[in-house]
Structure formats: C-alpha cells, structure tokens
Design an enzyme around this catalytic site. Structure first.
Site, mmCIF file in Angstrom:
data_model
loop_
_atom_site.group_PDB
_atom_site.id
_atom_site.type_symbol
_atom_site.label_atom_id
_atom_site.label_comp_id
_atom_site.label_asym_id
_atom_site.label_seq_id
_atom_site.Cartn_x
_atom_site.Cartn_y
_atom_site.Cartn_z
ATOM 1 N N ASP A 41 25.714 11.720 36.983
ATOM 2 C CA ASP A 41 24.786 10.913 36.222
ATOM 3 C C ASP A 41 24.867 9.478 36.772
ATOM 4 O OD1 ASP A 41 23.375 9.806 33.920
ATOM 5 O OD2 ASP A 41 25.362 9.129 33.298
ATOM 6 N N ASP A 91 23.785 5.775 35.040
ATOM 7 C CA ASP A 91 24.291 4.756 34.105
ATOM 8 C C ASP A 91 25.517 5.251 33.352
ATOM 9 O OD1 ASP A 91 21.487 4.154 34.683
ATOM 10 O OD2 ASP A 91 21.658 2.613 33.140
ATOM 11 N N ASP A 143 26.204 0.440 32.156
ATOM 12 C CA ASP A 143 24.884 0.619 31.570
ATOM 13 C C ASP A 143 23.877 -0.415 32.074
ATOM 14 O OD1 ASP A 143 22.938 1.573 30.015
ATOM 15 O OD2 ASP A 143 23.855 1.075 28.087
ATOM 16 N N THR A 190 19.757 11.359 37.612
ATOM 17 C CA THR A 190 19.593 10.295 36.637
ATOM 18 C C THR A 190 18.298 10.486 35.862
ATOM 19 O OG1 THR A 190 19.195 7.916 36.432
ATOM 20 C CG2 THR A 190 18.667 8.885 38.539
ATOM 21 N N ASP A 226 17.620 2.007 24.693
ATOM 22 C CA ASP A 226 16.255 2.528 24.799
ATOM 23 C C ASP A 226 16.295 4.001 24.416
ATOM 24 O OD1 ASP A 226 17.212 3.901 27.136
ATOM 25 O OD2 ASP A 226 16.713 2.175 28.371
ATOM 26 N N LYS A 282 18.509 17.912 32.559
ATOM 27 C CA LYS A 282 19.456 17.909 33.686
ATOM 28 C C LYS A 282 19.882 19.306 34.122
ATOM 29 C CE LYS A 282 20.877 13.149 33.446
ATOM 30 N NZ LYS A 282 21.888 12.117 33.691
ATOM 31 N N ASP A 308 28.290 11.120 31.096
ATOM 32 C CA ASP A 308 28.861 10.500 29.894
ATOM 33 C C ASP A 308 28.195 10.984 28.613
ATOM 34 O OD1 ASP A 308 26.557 8.853 30.953
ATOM 35 O OD2 ASP A 308 26.816 7.927 28.982
HETATM 36 P P1 IMP Z 1 21.067 7.838 33.391
HETATM 37 O O1 IMP Z 1 22.256 7.498 32.528
HETATM 38 O O2 IMP Z 1 21.361 7.640 34.851
HETATM 39 O O3 IMP Z 1 20.543 9.215 33.103
HETATM 40 O O4 IMP Z 1 19.896 6.739 33.125
HETATM 41 C C1 IMP Z 1 19.195 6.640 31.924
HETATM 42 C C2 IMP Z 1 18.454 5.319 31.831
HETATM 43 O O5 IMP Z 1 17.413 5.200 32.786
HETATM 44 C C3 IMP Z 1 17.741 5.174 30.513
HETATM 45 O O6 IMP Z 1 18.575 4.744 29.493
HETATM 46 C C4 IMP Z 1 16.661 4.143 30.832
HETATM 47 O O7 IMP Z 1 17.158 2.843 30.641
HETATM 48 C C5 IMP Z 1 16.388 4.330 32.304
HETATM 49 N N1 IMP Z 1 15.051 4.913 32.578
HETATM 50 C C6 IMP Z 1 14.131 4.375 33.391
HETATM 51 N N2 IMP Z 1 13.071 5.182 33.488
HETATM 52 C C7 IMP Z 1 13.304 6.263 32.733
HETATM 53 C C8 IMP Z 1 12.565 7.466 32.466
HETATM 54 O O8 IMP Z 1 11.456 7.688 32.964
HETATM 55 N N3 IMP Z 1 13.149 8.348 31.628
HETATM 56 C C9 IMP Z 1 14.380 8.139 31.111
HETATM 57 N N4 IMP Z 1 15.097 7.051 31.343
HETATM 58 C C10 IMP Z 1 14.581 6.092 32.140
HETATM 59 MG MG MG Z 2 24.501 8.109 31.649
#
Ligand code: IMP
Ligand code: MG
Length: 419
Positions: free
Chosen positions: A153, A155, A161, A189, A341, A349, A373
């Site tokens: 993943d 963030d 974050d 992601t 958000d 996933k 996470d």
């Molecule tokens: P991850 O933890 O890598 O899965 O990232 C999630 C974060 O990507 C979300 O919390 C958003 O801030 C950002 N994000 C940007 N574009 C999108 C989208 O199209 N769908 C979901 N999350 C997005």
């Molecule tokens: Mg994450």
C-alpha cells in the site's frame, strides 16, 4: 490511511479483528496465572526471569495449539469444507489461509524483542499479536521458498499519510534488496490517476533509486504500480521521463474485470456521489466532492480536518447504501476512510493484487505478501487483499521497514540452513 492511534482504536470499537481478539483472550489466561504484579512491592519470591520463563512456555504452547487449529482449517479448505473447521466455529470471520502460520516460533521471536513474557501489568496486546501474526506469516513464506511477489500500500505503509516516497526513505534499499533477490514488487494504492507523472510525484525516491541502481535491466522491470485500487497499471520504464509507462487495460485486466460495464460504473458512482452529498449536507461537513473516472470522494475544504467520527459515518453510510443497491452486488467497489478524506473506488485491492499476480505470469496467493495499514473489516481498503494473498498489517512506515528487515534476516537464516 490510518494512523497508529487508529490501529489501536480497533481495541475500543465494535470493529475489531476477531482473530486477534480471540488470540488475545487465550493469552490472557497465562497472563492472569503467571504474571507477578505484587513482586514490584514484595521483592521476595520468584525471580522475574523464572516468571518470564514459565509465562513464555505457556504462551508458546497456546500459540502452537492455534498453529495446529490453523493447519486443521487449511486441511478443511483443501477438502472444500472450510466452513466446518473447529477454527471457523470459534472465530466465524476467518476466511482463507494461503499458508500455515509459524505462530510458536514467531511468538518466541517477538518475545525476544518485545519482552511480552516479562510484563507483569500489561497483558499481550492487540499490537503484540498483530506483530506476531506478521512474523508468523513471513516465517512461513520464507521457509516455503522464494517470496515471488510483495505488494505495498502507499500512504502510511511506505510513507506518512499524504506524503511522498522521497530519496531518504529507508524503505528504498530494502525494496531494492527484495528485487535483487528476484521478488516482483507491486505498489497498490487507492490514489487514482491516469497519468504517470502523478505517480512519479508520489514515488520518485524509489523510482529514481531503481533507475540509478546497478540491478540488471530484466530485474528493474519487476516493479509495477496499480493505482485507484485496481484501475490503472503502470510499469517501470527507465526510458520514460516519469520512469513509469501506462500499461493498456487490455494487457493486464482479468477476464472478470472485462465484464465490468461502463454503465454500471457510472451508476455505482452516481449512487455513491448522492450518498456522499447527502452526508456532507446532513453533517454540515466542510467538504468538496471529487468525481473521477473510476472514483468519487470527499476532500476537506482548505486545511480543514474532519473528525474521525464524521469520516467513519460517511464511509459506513455510503457502504451500506451501495451494498443494498443492485449495482453494488454486480460490481466490486471499495468505500474507505483515507484519514482526512473518504473515497469510493471501483474495484478493490483484491483485484489489484490479482492483476499484479497475473501481470507477472500467474503468481500464487501463497507466494505473495501484501503489506498495508488498513485491515479493519469496514471502511478500510487493504482488507480486501486478504482474498488474493497473504498479508502483513503494519501501523506506520517504520514497521514496514522492520518487517522487511525481518524478511532479510529470515532469508539469511534460511540460506545458511540450505547451504
Ligand atoms: P493508499 O493508502 O496508498 O491506498 O492511498 C489512499 C489515498 O489516496 C486516499 O486517502 C486519498 O487521499 C488519495 N486518493 C487520491 N485519489 C484517489 C482516488 O481516486 N481514490 C481513492 N483515494 C484517492
Ligand atoms: Mg494506506
């Protein structure tokens, strides 16, 4: 994304991980019987080393018993009767195990680092057990042969974050080490963009380091980015300015994904958007609605911070409404709380992991590890990866680094054994 606080918050809500809670309950018994809290003010009596040795033996015996219950569950899975295993009766939410878990050895390993058996006031905790499960999983993967695919993943797992993977991130040499050993890497992601540049901005530290490394060209190709859970696929491309190249959907979509109709995608996003709009109005949220090709979400208006309760409420309403809609039963989707958000994405996933496995020629779930996470069952987006492969649940990027170091250490031990 979740913060460390939010992982621990799992202790305090109805949304708990049932397997972890159940193990915690079992380990509470030796804790009650063998911890010696009064020794703090009554120094005579049993030495702390003796107490710890007894507690460790009893904890480890229980972990061995759970290990065997999981083996029995796996035997049931193979026979097609997984719903009849003893473990399934005890913990109804358990699903598929892709490998056995070396829980006994993992307990000893973590106990040597966390001194769980030495504790007299604090019983084995959610985080202790989460980390033991991670260790048990990687022990099993390393002993079972090469780890063919590791997916991460973004963030909170690779970087904090909302931040980016910069050149100084300690995870970079660890990922390159895995690649040198022949493992394939997927970054899965939720962040969903159709342009390579956006991912380069988030991941440049890793991409630049891979580009500059002396890895053979063939091994450099072993990195893909899956964006929007399972909507956009990019592969590493040293000759492109963003070091990533969009892979056309027809080259990586799974057969089932080809059946996802554009009209259904629009309908699902329309319902999700209406639900988000409704919650924003009802709860007076300072939010902007973002509609994309494959996602819809709410983001805060200039610098605002949503309360955790508002975020969770928004996710749970959208999820319920979508689950009850006919299109929500036809099309996979993922509604999750991203820390500040909320997004509803098409796909999830599990499809992201399956697409990576297929892209690299058909890697099995038992040879794949997803590190993330977000593993609570509602409002979290890494949870679905459990349908496609083994997983490790980390709480912050430092734990990801620790986990990769554990894999490296176990790898070395394994190689010494087979030499
Ligand atoms: P991850 O933890 O890598 O899965 O990232 C999630 C974060 O990507 C979300 O919390 C958003 O801030 C950002 N994000 C940007 N574009 C999108 C989208 O199209 N769908 C979901 N999350 C997005
Ligand atoms: Mg994450």
């Amino acid at each position: 994304m979740t913060t460390r606080y939010r992982v621990e918050y799992a202790l305090k809500t109805h949304r708990r991980d049932q397997l972890i809670e159940w193990i915690k309950g079992l380990l509470a018994v030796p804790f009650v019987l063998h911890s010696q809290p009064t020794a703090v003010f009554e120094p005579r009596g049993e030495s702390v080393d003796h107490m710890a040795a007894t507690a460790q033996r009893r904890y480890a015996e229980i972990m061995k018993d759970i290990e065997e219950l999981i083996n029995d569950h796996i035997a049931h899975q193979k026979a097609g009767t997984h719903d009849r295993s003893k473990l399934k009766l005890l913990v109804p939410s358990v699903a598929t195990f892709f490998t056995p878990l070396m829980l006994h050895d993992a307990f000893i390993w973590q106990d040597q680092r966390r001194f769980i058996s030495y504790r007299r006031f604090v019983p084995p905790s959610f985080n202790d057990i989460r980390l033991i499960l991670n260790t048990a999983q990687v022990m099993s993967l390393v002993r079972g042969g090469p780890l063919e695919l590791v997916t991460f993943d973004g963030d909170v797992t690779l970087y904090d974050d909302g931040q980016s993977l910069t050149a100084d991130n300690p995870v970079i040499p660890r990922i390159l080490r895995l690649m040198r050993g022949g493992s394939k890497i997927g970054i899965i992601t939720a962040a969903g963009y159709a342009e390579a540049r956006r991912y380069y901005e988030r991941l440049h530290g890793l991409l630049d380091a891979l580009h500059a490394s002396n890895l053979p060209v063939a091994l450099k190709q072993n990195l893909v980015v899956l964006g929007g859970e399972s909507n956009y696929c990019f592969k590493f491309a040293g000759d492109s300015p963003d070091l990533l190249k969009l892979v056309p959907r027809k080259e990586w979509l799974l057969d089932e994904m080809l059946l996802w109709e554009e009209s259904d995608i629009t309908e699902l996003l329309d319902i999700a958007e209406a639900s988000l709009r409704d919650t924003v109005n009802n709860m007076r949220l300072a939010a902007t609605i973002v509609r994309k090709e494959r996602a819809v979400g709410i983001i805060p208006q200039d610098g605002h911070k949503f309360s955790r309760e508002s975020l969770e409420e928004t996710v749970l309403i959208a999820q319920k409404i979508l689950e009850m809609s006919p299109v929500g039963r036809r099309l996979p989707f993922c509604a999750f709380n991203g820390g500040n958000d909320v997004f509803v994405d098409i796909g999830d996933k599990s499809w992201g992991v399956l697409a990576c496995q297929r892209f690299f020629g058909g890697i099995e779930g038992g040879k794949t590890l997803h590190v993330g996470d977000q593993f609570l069952s509602a409002g979290a987006n890494d949870f679905k990866a459990r349908l496609a492969c083994t997983t490790a649940w980390i709480a912050n990027p430092a734990e990801t680094v620790q986990l990769l170091d554990e894999i490296a250490e176990l790898d070395e031990m394994q190689q010494r054994k087979t030499r």
